[in-house]
Design an enzyme around this catalytic site. Structure first.
Site, short mmCIF file in Angstrom:
data_model
loop_
_atom_site.label_atom_id
_atom_site.label_comp_id
_atom_site.label_asym_id
_atom_site.label_seq_id
_atom_site.Cartn_x
_atom_site.Cartn_y
_atom_site.Cartn_z
N GLU A 761 17.57 -9.54 68.04
CA GLU A 761 16.81 -10.07 66.91
C GLU A 761 17.56 -9.64 65.67
O GLU A 761 17.71 -8.44 65.43
CB GLU A 761 15.39 -9.51 66.95
CG GLU A 761 14.40 -10.35 66.19
CD GLU A 761 14.05 -9.74 64.86
OE1 GLU A 761 14.65 -10.18 63.86
OE2 GLU A 761 13.23 -8.82 64.83
N CYS A 795 13.20 -7.92 58.08
CA CYS A 795 14.06 -9.07 58.43
C CYS A 795 13.34 -10.37 58.11
O CYS A 795 13.97 -11.39 57.91
CB CYS A 795 14.54 -9.01 59.87
SG CYS A 795 13.39 -8.31 60.99
#
Ligand SMILES: Cc1cc2nc3c(=O)[nH]c(=O)nc-3n(C[C@H](O)[C@H](O)[C@H](O)COP(=O)(O)OP(=O)(O)OC[C@H]3O[C@@H](n4cnc5c(N)ncnc54)[C@H](O)[C@@H]3O)c2cc1C
Length: 1003
Positions: A761, A795
């Protein structure tokens, strides 16, 4: 000088148990039969008046009958009303109208009433009703109509209709116009309370503007107020959220310091004209702070001798009775009188949603409508008994409520008044005043331009169109009057039925699979103070952590391999129970974990609470998913005489490499998923946050994960690389930068032996698209949270805001103004919004980017941060093209681009060209626009009309594709299988010589 009076403090449980409250309320609800009969009689008269007068008044009641909320038309009407008038450009307005008209079957919507308002709105939405032939679809109708008269004509007609509705609910666009309209038909005993419309302030300029508008309104009202004495004088209602850009519980000291003098100044102005002055009631989490501001202002000696100061209290809040007692005590202590407006409350849906989101133990509001009604009547009785210290003002459009109050007051109209909203309840009060000429009804009269009216209008429509609302039911001839007369106490029945069974407690939202993590309400001062003191007592100096060596890393993989053998043989149920225990331990030790997240991770209080909840949710979610997936093999269909099953099992040793920005949640998410799938794990946390990792691993061991199955290896990237290189690694799960993910990918690919999975990720250039239909205030809130919360170190954080040219100036100014109000500083201070960035390296990189942007882009906002420590202040830069932003900038720096409505597709192409696909926001009221964006961009997490951060485990599974990650999504249903091997077993059950099962089942 006389000593300052000691003011009583407000203390009441934030969200007490419904049954306990109901038992008290039910005890006091009974009246004698003759009193009940009088209530029936009066209420029947009022309802009959409402039903027969509907056509004369053409009020909202009639309109709502036409477009009930339960119909597509009703919903489309609200959305249309809310957004249309703020759309400046024609093409977006046309697209918007087309979109909304396409949703409901307006063409075939028969007009049941000829009241003006109904026709106006029906005309606006279903012009077609008069011009199309039966059988044509709304879309076809609109296309034909637009072709004939042109989109601009349809647009103009729709706007005009919306204005008509606006005029119905708003007394005037300016205070002067409103006063003129109020004075045009002076009626005996008619009183007004003026309300200056608008969303709450987001910027200092907004707050100043609202202050000025209140001040000017008070003067204007005062000058035309006449000679009557209070309470027979006009008044004004003020919203505290309009007077301060950060009217929030965590900013308590600042709010008291800055807002109280503002309120006091307005109150003094009102006192100067002897007006009524009411502080409106807002959301439950603001109640305690509102009361503090209210009391601080009330106590000021300059207001002595004035009986016009007042407060609104919401009966749907469980604390309403306590608020009334508190205000009465204040008035007593100060030896003053106060006006108290009793409402039921306007934000019920918001309260329920927020409580669920925040994971609170219970709701601050009732969840059954009759409980609200019952509490209202209980509070009404209390208020009447507190006369004349309190002057009760009963605001309701409910005939039964009104009739009951009249009875509670023994038929007398002394020492209190009723109130209604302008544009509503006309028939009810006309009848009441005809029969009780001494009674008084004050009209709450909104004042404002059409742009400000919309949010108010939607609230009214929502509230009154809802099935539960009295206005909607009274307007429905199918509901017999006897049903409307059923007493709230009879509807509730037993105390244990006080709670609405279809609205689960936040803790039970995800049952039966798992329980929800516990949150905290910062607006509940007692809960906040308790948590803060627990955190303080849990703080410890941070120990020094020594990095492992590469040799140690290699040895750990071997050791984990041994651990894998026995762990993989444990049952899934056993592993799930251990994970659940870990979740429970985390919940119990929340304060200690928060202290560490703050001290080592530099996180603010709300970020810490959210992170601990996310970590707990991961433990419970993977446990519940694991039970479903791993406990029993799945039996597959096949021929008789054979049994085919598919089972999932662990792969071996997983290396889990986690980042510093969610040092607890991501670390635990990776580990618990791998463990649940039956793998052993070697965890390598970020070198910036090793102590939090130690705590998490210790906790998992304590919960029952064998030490041999879970190992911690501390160190920087080189140690991570050493782990990944080991031959016996069965898989890698990684969260971090795209570059490092590539390195890991290459390392794995270069190894001989089994080909193993990488679950990565990575980052994103996350965008939010804002078109002209979006609500600027909501955009400012959502952009602020998405770009600056956690100092932009998520993020999911917003990096690139794309605003439609036509509204860009206003939207950017509001975002910049709101950013200016953020407090940057020590994250241990609960009032801090933006803490430091993680380390000096990050700060240096961000400072360099800011310096470059100052040269290459247009600066809209540069915040100021303390010089010490690693602070980076929020910045807003405008770029000329989206493609100017080529990499993820991991900090509180927002980039903005403008786009032209006609070039929307090019914008989407630009966003797709970044190659990232993690999070995306769309703020638009046009469903078709939203659908286009979703179809064009394959972003992993799309958020519509909300912020783009804070994905909830199991609710918004998180992760992207392209440069943003490999998938599957963390916290989603496809995550665990990626950590597992699949094994099919096919058994010939007839091998022993025959197919016994078939022979038994055959005839
Ligand atoms: C003069 C005036 C001033 C006002 N000022 C304010 C203010 O300052 N702050 C504010 O919040 N509102 C304010 N309001 C709005 C007011 O709250 C609503 O108009 C009022 O709730 C409608 O009540 P009713 O008795 O007319 O209708 P009813 O239909 O009898 O009651 C509606 C009430 O029931 C509640 N309800 C619906 N379903 C449920 C459920 N399942 N469980 C529990 N409760 C439920 C609704 O939320 C609403 O509060 C004001 C209204 C007036 C008339």
């Amino acid at each position: 000088m006389p000593p300052e009076p000691q003011l009583p403090a407000f203390a009441a449980a934030y969200a007490p148990d419904d049954a306990a409250l109901a038992s008290d309320l039910l005890d006091t609800a009974t009246l004698t039969p003759d009193r009940e009969a009088r209530i029936d009689n009066v209420a029947t008269g009022l309802i009959t008046a409402i039903r027969s007068a509907e056509h004369v008044f053409g009020g909202v009641e009639a309109m709502l009958r036409e477009f009930a909320l339960s119909t597509k038309e009703g919903l489309a009407l609200m959305v249309l009303a809310e957004a249309l008038l703020r759309i400046p450009d024609a093409s977006t307005a046309d697209a918007f109208i087309e979109d909304k008209l396409g949703q409901g079957d307006f063409a075939h919507h028969r007009i049941k009433s000829d009241a003006v308002l109904v026709n106006a709105s029906a005309w606006a939405l279903g012009l077609s009703a008069r011009v199309v032939h039966a059988g044509e679809t709304p879309q076809g109708t609109l296309a034909a109509l637009t072709k004939r008269i042109g989109a601009p004509a349809v647009r103009a007609a729709t706007r005009q209709a919306m204005r008509l509705i606006g005029n119905h609910f708003v007394l005037g666009e300016t205070i002067e116009a409103a006063l003129a309209r109020a004075h045009a038909h002076p009626r005996e005993g008619r009183r007004y309370s003026y309300d200056m419309l608008g969303e709450g302030a987001r910027t200092a300029e907004d707050a100043e503007r609202y202050f000025q508008s209140y001040a000017e309104a008070i003067m204007a009202i005062g000058h035309t107020a006449g000679n009557a004495a209070l309470p027979a004088r006009p008044g004004i209602s003020v919203k505290l959220s309009a007077l301060h850009p950060r009217f929030e519980a965590i900013g308590r000291d600042r709010v008291l310091r800055e807002l109280t003098p503002q309120l006091l100044e307005l109150a003094r102005l009102a006192k100067g004209h002897d007006l009524a002055f009411t502080v409106d009631a807002e959301e439950a989490d603001r109640l305690e702070l509102s009361l503090e501001v209210f009391a601080a202002c009330f106590a000021d000696a300059s207001l002595a001798g004035w009986d016009g100061y007042g407060l609104a209290v919401q009966a749907y809040q469980k604390r309403a009775g306590a608020v009334i007692d508190h205000v009465a005590e204040l008035a007593q202590a100060l030896d003053r009188r106060v006006m108290l407006r009793l409402v039921k409350g306007a934000y019920w849906d918001t309260e329920v949603k927020r409580t669920q989101e925040r994971g609170l133990s219970d709701y601050p509001v009732f969840t059954r409508k009759p409980m609200t009604d019952l509490n209202y009547l209980h509070c009404a009785g209390k208020l009447l008994s507190l006369r004349p210290r309190l002057f009760p003002q009963f605001a309701s459009h409910n005939a039964l409520t009104v009739a009951t109050i009249l009875e509670l007051a023994d038929g007398s109209s002394d020492g209190y008044e009723f109130q209604r909203l302008h544009g509503m309840g006309e028939a009810l009060y006309a009848r009441l005043l005809a029969e009780h000429p001494q009674a008084v009804c004050r009209i709450y009269a909104p004042v404002g331009g059409h742009r400000d009216l919309l949010a108010y209008l939607v609230r009214r429509l929502l509230e009154n169109g809802a099935n539960s609302s009295f206005v909607a039911q009274a307007g429905d001839d199918n509901v017999p009057i006897s049903e409307l007369l059923t007493r709230p106490a009879a509807l509730i029945g037993r105390p244990e039925d006080a709670r609405n069974p279809v609205i689960p407690l936040p803790r039970d939202l995800y049952r039966p699979l798992r329980i929800n993590s516990r949150g905290i309400e910062f607006g509940d001062r007692a809960a906040l103070d308790a948590l803060l003191s627990e955190i303080e007592s849990a703080r410890k100096p941070l120990p020094t952590v020594v990095s492992a060596t590469k040799e140690h890393a290699a040895a750990t993989i071997t050791a984990a391999h041994a651990g894998f053998v026995s762990w993989s043989r444990t049952s899934a149920a056993h592993r799930a129970t251990i994970l659940e225990r870990a979740g429970d331990l985390l919940e119990q030790r929340r304060a200690a974990v928060i202290a560490l997240l703050q001290d080592e991770g530099g996180k603010t209080l709300d970020d810490c609470v959210a992170e601990v909840r996310e970590a707990i949710d991961y433990c419970r979610y993977y446990a519940s998913e694991g039970r479903l997936l791993f406990e029993e093999p799945v039996t597959l269909p096949g021929p008789t005489g054979e049994r085919n099953t598919l089972a999932l099992r662990g792969r071996g040793v997983f290396v889990a490499i986690s980042p510093w920005n969610f040092p607890l949640a991501i670390l635990l998410g990776q580990i618990t998923a791998a463990l649940m799938a039956g793998n052993a794990v070697v965890a390598k946390p970020a070198e910036q946050t090793p102590v939090i990792a130690e705590l998490a691993i210790r906790l998992l061991h304590e919960a029952g994960v064998p030490r041999a199955a879970l190992h911690l290896v501390q160190g920087d990237g080189s140690i991570g690389a050493a782990l990944v290189e080991q031959p016996d690694v069965a898989g890698v799960v990684f969260t971090g930068s795209t570059e490092v993910a590539r390195v890991i990918n290459r390392t794995l690919a270069a190894k001989d032996g089994p080909i193993v999975p990488l679950i990565a990720e990575t980052g994103g250039i996350n965008a939010m698209i804002v078109d002209a239909t979006a609500l600027p205030e909501q955009v400012a809130d959502d952009v602020g949270a998405s770009a600056f919360r956690s100092a932009g170190q998520r993020c999911s954080a917003l990096r690139l805001l794309c605003v439609q040219d036509d509204v860009a100036e206003r939207v950017i100014a509001m975002i910049a103004g709101a950013a200016r109000e953020l407090k940057i500083g020590d994250s241990r201070d609960p009032s801090t919004h933006v803490g430091p960035v993680i380390d000096v390296e990050a700060k240096t990189r961000l400072d360099a980017h800011i310096a470059r942007m100052k040269r290459e882009a247009r600066l809209h906002f540069a915040g100021t941060a303390p010089a010490s420590d690693n602070f980076v202040a929020p910045h807003v830069f405008e770029l000329s093209r989206a493609s100017q932003l080529t990499e993820e900038v991991f900090g509180p720096i927002l980039h903005v681009v403008r786009y032209k409505a006609a070039q929307f597709d090019e914008l989407l192409d630009d966003l797709a060209a970044t190659g990232y696909a993690l999070t995306l926001g769309v703020q638009s009221r046009i469903d078709d626009t939203v659908a286009r964006v979703i179809a064009r961009l394959r972003t992993g997490n799309v958020y519509v009309n909300r912020n783009i951060i804070g994905a909830v485990v199991g609710v918004q599974p998180f992760g992207g594709s392209g440069l943003s990650g490999t998938g599957p999504k963390a916290g989603g249903p496809h995550y665990l299988p990626r950590f597992a091997l699949e094994q099919t077993v096919s058994i010939n059950t007839a091998a022993a010589g025959g197919n016994a099962a078939l022979l038994t089942d055959g005839e």
